[in-house]
Write a protein that holds these residues in place. Structure first.
Motif, PDB file in Angstrom:
ATOM      1  N   ILE A 111     -75.445  51.884  -9.676  1.00 39.15           N
ATOM      2  CA  ILE A 111     -76.770  51.726 -10.285  1.00 39.15           C
ATOM      3  C   ILE A 111     -76.890  52.689 -11.464  1.00 39.15           C
ATOM      4  O   ILE A 111     -76.621  53.884 -11.331  1.00 39.15           O
ATOM      5  N   ILE A 112     -77.278  52.141 -12.616  1.00 40.24           N
ATOM      6  CA  ILE A 112     -77.600  52.971 -13.780  1.00 40.24           C
ATOM      7  C   ILE A 112     -79.117  52.915 -13.959  1.00 40.24           C
ATOM      8  O   ILE A 112     -79.663  51.854 -14.286  1.00 40.24           O
ATOM      9  N   GLN A 113     -79.785  54.020 -13.716  1.00 41.25           N
ATOM     10  CA  GLN A 113     -81.239  54.062 -13.883  1.00 41.25           C
ATOM     11  C   GLN A 113     -81.571  54.641 -15.260  1.00 41.25           C
ATOM     12  O   GLN A 113     -81.189  55.761 -15.571  1.00 41.25           O
ATOM     13  N   VAL A 114     -82.271  53.849 -16.063  1.00 45.90           N
ATOM     14  CA  VAL A 114     -82.666  54.291 -17.400  1.00 45.90           C
ATOM     15  C   VAL A 114     -84.112  54.771 -17.346  1.00 45.90           C
ATOM     16  O   VAL A 114     -84.996  54.068 -16.853  1.00 45.90           O
ATOM     17  N   VAL A 115     -84.348  55.977 -17.859  1.00 45.34           N
ATOM     18  CA  VAL A 115     -85.671  56.601 -17.821  1.00 45.34           C
ATOM     19  C   VAL A 115     -86.102  56.953 -19.239  1.00 45.34           C
ATOM     20  O   VAL A 115     -85.301  57.477 -20.028  1.00 45.34           O
ATOM     21  N   ASP A 116     -87.334  56.644 -19.590  1.00 47.15           N
ATOM     22  CA  ASP A 116     -87.890  57.051 -20.882  1.00 47.15           C
ATOM     23  C   ASP A 116     -88.282  58.521 -20.781  1.00 47.15           C
ATOM     24  O   ASP A 116     -89.298  58.874 -20.180  1.00 47.15           O
ATOM     25  N   ALA A 117     -87.477  59.394 -21.367  1.00 46.57           N
ATOM     26  CA  ALA A 117     -87.695  60.836 -21.248  1.00 46.57           C
ATOM     27  C   ALA A 117     -88.934  61.304 -21.995  1.00 46.57           C
ATOM     28  O   ALA A 117     -89.418  62.424 -21.769  1.00 46.57           O
ATOM     29  N   THR A 118     -89.483  60.464 -22.882  1.00 51.62           N
ATOM     30  CA  THR A 118     -90.682  60.855 -23.634  1.00 51.62           C
ATOM     31  C   THR A 118     -91.965  60.464 -22.917  1.00 51.62           C
ATOM     32  O   THR A 118     -93.055  60.789 -23.375  1.00 51.62           O
ATOM     33  N   ASP A 119     -91.839  59.774 -21.789  1.00 53.72           N
ATOM     34  CA  ASP A 119     -93.002  59.260 -21.068  1.00 53.72           C
ATOM     35  C   ASP A 119     -93.679  60.384 -20.271  1.00 53.72           C
ATOM     36  O   ASP A 119     -93.037  61.011 -19.424  1.00 53.72           O
ATOM     37  N   PRO A 120     -94.950  60.655 -20.511  1.00 51.30           N
ATOM     38  CA  PRO A 120     -95.646  61.705 -19.750  1.00 51.30           C
ATOM     39  C   PRO A 120     -95.759  61.376 -18.261  1.00 51.30           C
ATOM     40  O   PRO A 120     -95.957  62.260 -17.439  1.00 51.30           O
ATOM     41  N   ASP A 121     -95.623  60.111 -17.929  1.00 51.48           N
ATOM     42  CA  ASP A 121     -95.725  59.664 -16.534  1.00 51.48           C
ATOM     43  C   ASP A 121     -94.336  59.362 -15.959  1.00 51.48           C
ATOM     44  O   ASP A 121     -94.201  58.562 -15.040  1.00 51.48           O
ATOM     45  N   MET A 122     -93.333  60.038 -16.492  1.00 48.10           N
ATOM     46  CA  MET A 122     -91.938  59.743 -16.164  1.00 48.10           C
ATOM     47  C   MET A 122     -91.643  59.816 -14.664  1.00 48.10           C
ATOM     48  O   MET A 122     -91.022  58.910 -14.102  1.00 48.10           O
ATOM     49  N   GLU A 123     -92.079  60.880 -14.002  1.00 49.43           N
ATOM     50  CA  GLU A 123     -91.763  61.066 -12.583  1.00 49.43           C
ATOM     51  C   GLU A 123     -92.335  59.927 -11.730  1.00 49.43           C
ATOM     52  O   GLU A 123     -91.678  59.415 -10.828  1.00 49.43           O
ATOM     53  N   ALA A 124     -93.587  59.546 -12.008  1.00 54.28           N
ATOM     54  CA  ALA A 124     -94.222  58.474 -11.236  1.00 54.28           C
ATOM     55  C   ALA A 124     -93.485  57.157 -11.454  1.00 54.28           C
ATOM     56  O   ALA A 124     -93.320  56.363 -10.521  1.00 54.28           O
ATOM     57  N   ARG A 125     -93.020  56.926 -12.659  1.00 50.64           N
ATOM     58  CA  ARG A 125     -92.330  55.675 -12.955  1.00 50.64           C
ATOM     59  C   ARG A 125     -90.936  55.648 -12.312  1.00 50.64           C
ATOM     60  O   ARG A 125     -90.479  54.591 -11.877  1.00 50.64           O
ATOM     61  N   MET A 126     -90.288  56.796 -12.246  1.00 45.61           N
ATOM     62  CA  MET A 126     -89.015  56.873 -11.532  1.00 45.61           C
ATOM     63  C   MET A 126     -89.232  56.563 -10.047  1.00 45.61           C
ATOM     64  O   MET A 126     -88.401  55.905  -9.414  1.00 45.61           O
ATOM     65  N   HIS A 127     -90.359  57.020  -9.508  1.00 44.59           N
ATOM     66  CA  HIS A 127     -90.683  56.748  -8.103  1.00 44.59           C
ATOM     67  C   HIS A 127     -90.874  55.247  -7.872  1.00 44.59           C
ATOM     68  O   HIS A 127     -90.433  54.706  -6.857  1.00 44.59           O
ATOM     69  N   VAL A 128     -91.528  54.568  -8.822  1.00 45.58           N
ATOM     70  CA  VAL A 128     -91.739  53.126  -8.712  1.00 45.58           C
ATOM     71  C   VAL A 128     -90.394  52.396  -8.650  1.00 45.58           C
ATOM     72  O   VAL A 128     -90.195  51.480  -7.850  1.00 45.58           O
ATOM     73  N   VAL A 129     -89.449  52.814  -9.495  1.00 48.17           N
ATOM     74  CA  VAL A 129     -88.123  52.180  -9.516  1.00 48.17           C
ATOM     75  C   VAL A 129     -87.426  52.389  -8.177  1.00 48.17           C
ATOM     76  O   VAL A 129     -86.885  51.444  -7.587  1.00 48.17           O
ATOM     77  N   ARG A 130     -87.451  53.631  -7.674  1.00 54.05           N
ATOM     78  CA  ARG A 130     -86.805  53.911  -6.386  1.00 54.05           C
ATOM     79  C   ARG A 130     -87.445  53.099  -5.267  1.00 54.05           C
ATOM     80  O   ARG A 130     -86.758  52.544  -4.400  1.00 54.05           O
ATOM     81  N   GLN A 131     -88.776  53.037  -5.292  1.00 56.64           N
ATOM     82  CA  GLN A 131     -89.515  52.309  -4.254  1.00 56.64           C
ATOM     83  C   GLN A 131     -89.179  50.820  -4.280  1.00 56.64           C
ATOM     84  O   GLN A 131     -88.978  50.187  -3.229  1.00 56.64           O
TER      85      GLN A 131
END
Length: 420
Positions: free
Chosen positions: A288-308
């Motif tokens: 799995i390659i997870q791509v994250v927008d590092a400029t997003d202020p809500d980055m952590e919450a969005r990473m949680h959504v992907v994991r969930q």
């Protein structure tokens, strides 16, 4: 051209305007971030936002989503801004849809309708169109009692894309019939996809699925690594159709990269079900390659959504490479790390920053899952040697009198054939 035709043309070309409506049951900053995302969805659908209305409640009002007093406030706001309608941040029940439409006398939509509309506009493949229509019909089947008045006020524009049949005449029997036909078509597509997977498995081609929140840069990464030209635009759900391309990792190593549909908070369950076959690419991939927008202020919450979402799909126990994208816009000393991933890297798909490191990381994943061997192969086993070159990583190779001396990393499936 007469005046009425000109007026109609102006109405078509003018973007629809909306008020965003949300019930605050969490922190105010969390609601603001959700409404920021909802506004992005409206822009993606071709509309514009002229205001926001929120109400603090422990839960949405069962009858009308918000309280009666707030409805009066919304009416005044609609009159003041000239908005065409309201879009609620949650999925409305049939009763909420019916009552809110009657109380406000304007177009009323919810987050689910908006996402479905965007999906209908952006699906290009036959499979994507089938899945979108299936999700739309399932939504309408559960909301028929609330959609009658709402649909009569929709007219055209946002919320009306998708199946061409008139919404007012469609009934449960016809919906069930169409859903049955779409399910059969979907099964045929899924069967074809399974054959493709089995072919890849026989060829022992390693595969990585690119996942991430919508607009994190998944398609841009695929293009940058493989030289392909998948549509990549700065908008939510720019691409919906699964695309697979080959990336050259160097040293005769290759890997398949599969781009998947973006995730989003409050993704309707009907959409998860409808796109399960597409999202299942992540489940069948080796990595799995997870791509994250590092400029997003809500980055952590969005990473949680992907994991969930991956958890919901049963995607577990796979090596994960997290890529913090768009780092060309950040300070170099900003710390970024995903402790749940096997490895994290800072990249920019736009500038090419860190992409060679990505290839090395994927190559390392392959090496870790391979077996190191030292063998002397008989010259009659040239087919095995060719397979090692194609599917493994050759470190040393020499041709001697007693055979071919080779030191290499080979997949487990190939390891068993070396001593045949």
């Amino acid at each position: 051209m007469n005046q009425s035709v000109i007026e109609r043309q102006e109405r078509i070309e003018k973007p629809e305007s909306f008020l965003l409506l949300a019930v605050c049951s969490e922190e105010e900053t969390s609601t603001d971030l959700l409404l920021d995302e909802l506004e992005d969805l409206v822009h993606t659908a071709g509309g514009r936002v002229v205001g926001r209305v929120t109400q603090k409640l422990s839960a949405p009002n069962a009858a009308s989503y918000v309280g009666k007093g707030k409805i009066e406030e919304i009416r005044s706001y609609l009159e003041m801004t000239g908005a065409d309608g309201v879009i609620c941040d949650d999925e409305l029940t049939p009763a909420q849809m019916r009552n809110l439409t009657a109380d406000l006398a304007c177009k009323v939509m919810d987050r689910t309708m908006l996402i479905l509309d965007i999906f209908a506009a952006h699906a290009n493949s036959a499979e994507g169109k089938i899945q979108v229509e299936l999700a739309q019909l399932r939504y309408r089947a559960t909301h028929l009692t609330g959609l009658g008045l709402a649909m009569s006020r929709l007219g055209g524009g946002i919320g009306t894309r998708g199946p061409g049949e008139s919404r007012l005449e469609i009934d449960r029997r016809r919906i069930r019939s169409r859903i049955g036909a779409l399910k059969a078509m979907s099964r045929e597509v899924a069967a074809h996809r399974q054959l493709t997977r089995e072919h890849r498995k026989r060829e022992e081609i390693p595969e990585a699925a690119i996942v991430g929140y919508t607009n994190a840069g998944k398609s841009s990464l695929l293009n940058a690594l493989t030289g392909s030209d998948v549509l990549a635009r700065d908008m939510l759900f720019a691409t919906l159709d699964t695309t697979t391309r080959t990336v050259d990792l160097g040293g005769s190593e290759t890997m398949l990269l599969t781009d998947t549909v973006g995730f989003i908070r409050k993704l309707p369950h009907g959409l998860i079900d409808a796109f399960r076959s597409t999202l299942e690419e992540a489940g069948h991939a080796d990595y799995i390659i997870q791509v994250v927008d590092a400029t997003d202020p809500d980055m952590e919450a969005r990473m949680h959504v992907v994991r969930q979402t991956l958890e919901e799909l049963g995607v577990r126990n796979k090596k994960v490479l997290t890529l913090f994208n768009k780092c060309d816009r950040l300070e170099e000393d900003q710390i970024l790390h995903d402790f749940r991933a096997d490895r994290s890297l800072r990249i920019s798909a736009k500038t090419g920053m860190g992409l060679e490191e990505v290839k090395r990381a994927l190559s390392d994943f392959l090496k870790e899952d391979r077996i190191f061997v030292e063998r002397v192969l008989d010259y009659r086993k040239m087919q095995i040697l060719a397979a090692i070159h194609e599917r493994g990583q050759v470190m040393e190779e020499s041709y001697e009198e007693d055979g071919i001396h080779i030191r290499a990393y080979v997949p487990q499936a190939l390891y068993g054939r070396l001593d045949d």
